[in-house]
Design a protein around this motif. Structure first.
Motif, PDB file in Angstrom:
ATOM      1  N   HIS A 280       0.906  -1.235  -0.184  1.00 48.63           N
ATOM      2  CA  HIS A 280      -0.195   0.043  -0.026  1.00 48.63           C
ATOM      3  C   HIS A 280       0.891   1.258   0.068  1.00 48.63           C
ATOM      4  CE1 HIS A 280      -3.473   2.536   0.945  1.00 48.63           C
ATOM      5  NE2 HIS A 280      -2.706   3.233   1.751  1.00 48.63           N
TER       6      HIS A 280
ATOM      7  N   TRP B 208      -4.311   3.288   6.371  1.00 46.18           N
ATOM      8  CA  TRP B 208      -5.285   2.876   5.485  1.00 46.18           C
ATOM      9  C   TRP B 208      -6.059   1.279   5.937  1.00 46.18           C
ATOM     10  CZ3 TRP B 208      -0.085   1.837   6.037  1.00 46.18           C
ATOM     11  CH2 TRP B 208       0.341   0.524   5.795  1.00 46.18           C
TER      12      TRP B 208
ATOM     13  N   HIS C  55      -6.566  -2.304   4.944  1.00 43.21           N
ATOM     14  CA  HIS C  55      -6.232  -3.409   4.317  1.00 43.21           C
ATOM     15  C   HIS C  55      -7.266  -4.665   4.020  1.00 43.21           C
ATOM     16  CE1 HIS C  55      -3.881  -6.704   2.426  1.00 43.21           C
ATOM     17  NE2 HIS C  55      -4.067  -7.425   3.301  1.00 43.21           N
TER      18      HIS C  55
END
Length: 268
Positions: A29, A202, A204
């Motif tokens: 990412h 973020w 996942h």
């Protein structure tokens, strides 16, 4: 007990494919932001330190950078060559980089500084390999790293299993705070200028089977905490994992795992 670097090499030996099929997707990412911080673009001579399966090397090559990559694990290099056939690869371990000073316009390390016994010397080695005015950028996990490791850790604890007492631990003299200030401090101490460090967060997304697969293959410290036990104990951990999965799953049944990292960069 093995020292930190020897223990890390043991943990990752022979697990390149298992990493590719599980946790590598999590680590991917941050690759775009890492390369942005390093100024990766056409013609840039870029060194990817601890390339793993070559995710960052491939992304940098796609931007037109002239990529060299190193890793300590031969299996990782084999997979990285497939991912980034345009790049050059060598086996090497931080802080011992086999390059002359100033060989690169940019040096990057994606979740590597967490895995070395001498973090300060490793960042200094990255700076030394960078030409004056070039860029150095790195990501690390901060604490808590993320929900996926929390899930696996809870499963281990729910099964009544203690964490390994002999897990590798960084020498306190080499350790640093896993904070924006701590990582920025490593960069500044290495002689880098215009240092910045920012958090990256973020979600996942992975299937429960994929996420368990990495742990069941012994990938990383969390995987080692699972696989160091016999089949009966591993079965108990898996049953606890399955019971906890609904707490982390989205409407489609896949896991939605919030993760946190730090991204630092500076000018040589």
């Amino acid at each position: 007990m093995l020292d930190f670097d020897e223990a890390e090499r043991t943990i990752w030996a022979g697990r390149a494919a298992a990493f590719r099929d599980s946790f590598a997707k999590l680590c991917a990412h941050t690759a775009p932001a890492l390369l942005d911080a390093a100024g990766a673009g056409p013609g840039i001579r870029l060194l990817d330190v601890g390339t793993g399966i070559g995710t960052v090397a491939a992304a940098a090559s796609a931007r037109g950078a002239r990529v060299t990559a190193v890793d300590a694990e031969p299996g990782m290099i084999e997979l990285a060559r497939q991912a980034a056939p345009e790049a050059g690869f060598r086996q090497a371990v931080l802080p011992e980089l086999p390059f002359a000073a100033g060989s690169f316009d940019a040096v990057v390390a994606n979740f590597v500084v967490n895995h070395v016994g001498r973090p300060a010397a490793s960042v200094a080695a990255m700076r030394a390999a960078t030409r004056p005015g070039g860029r150095v950028a790195a990501t690390i996990w901060c604490s808590p790293a993320g929900a996926g490791h929390e899930l696996l850790g809870r499963a281990v604890e729910s099964a009544g299993v203690r964490q390994a007492a002999d897990a590798p631990r960084l020498d306190p003299a080499e350790d640093f705070p896993r904070t924006e200030e701590g990582l920025a401090g490593l960069f500044t101490a290495a002689g880098l200028a215009d240092v910045s460090c920012e958090p990256v967060t973020w979600d996942h997304v992975a299937s429960p089977e994929e996420w368990w697969g990495g742990a069941a293959a012994g990938v990383g410290l969390i995987g080692q905490s699972v696989t160091r036990h016999g089949p009966e104990t591993v079965g108990r951990i898996k049953a606890a994992y399955d019971a906890l999965v609904p707490e982390y799953a989205g409407p489609d049944g896949r896991l939605v795992l919030r993760y946190h990292a730090l991204l630092a960069s500076g000018r040589a």
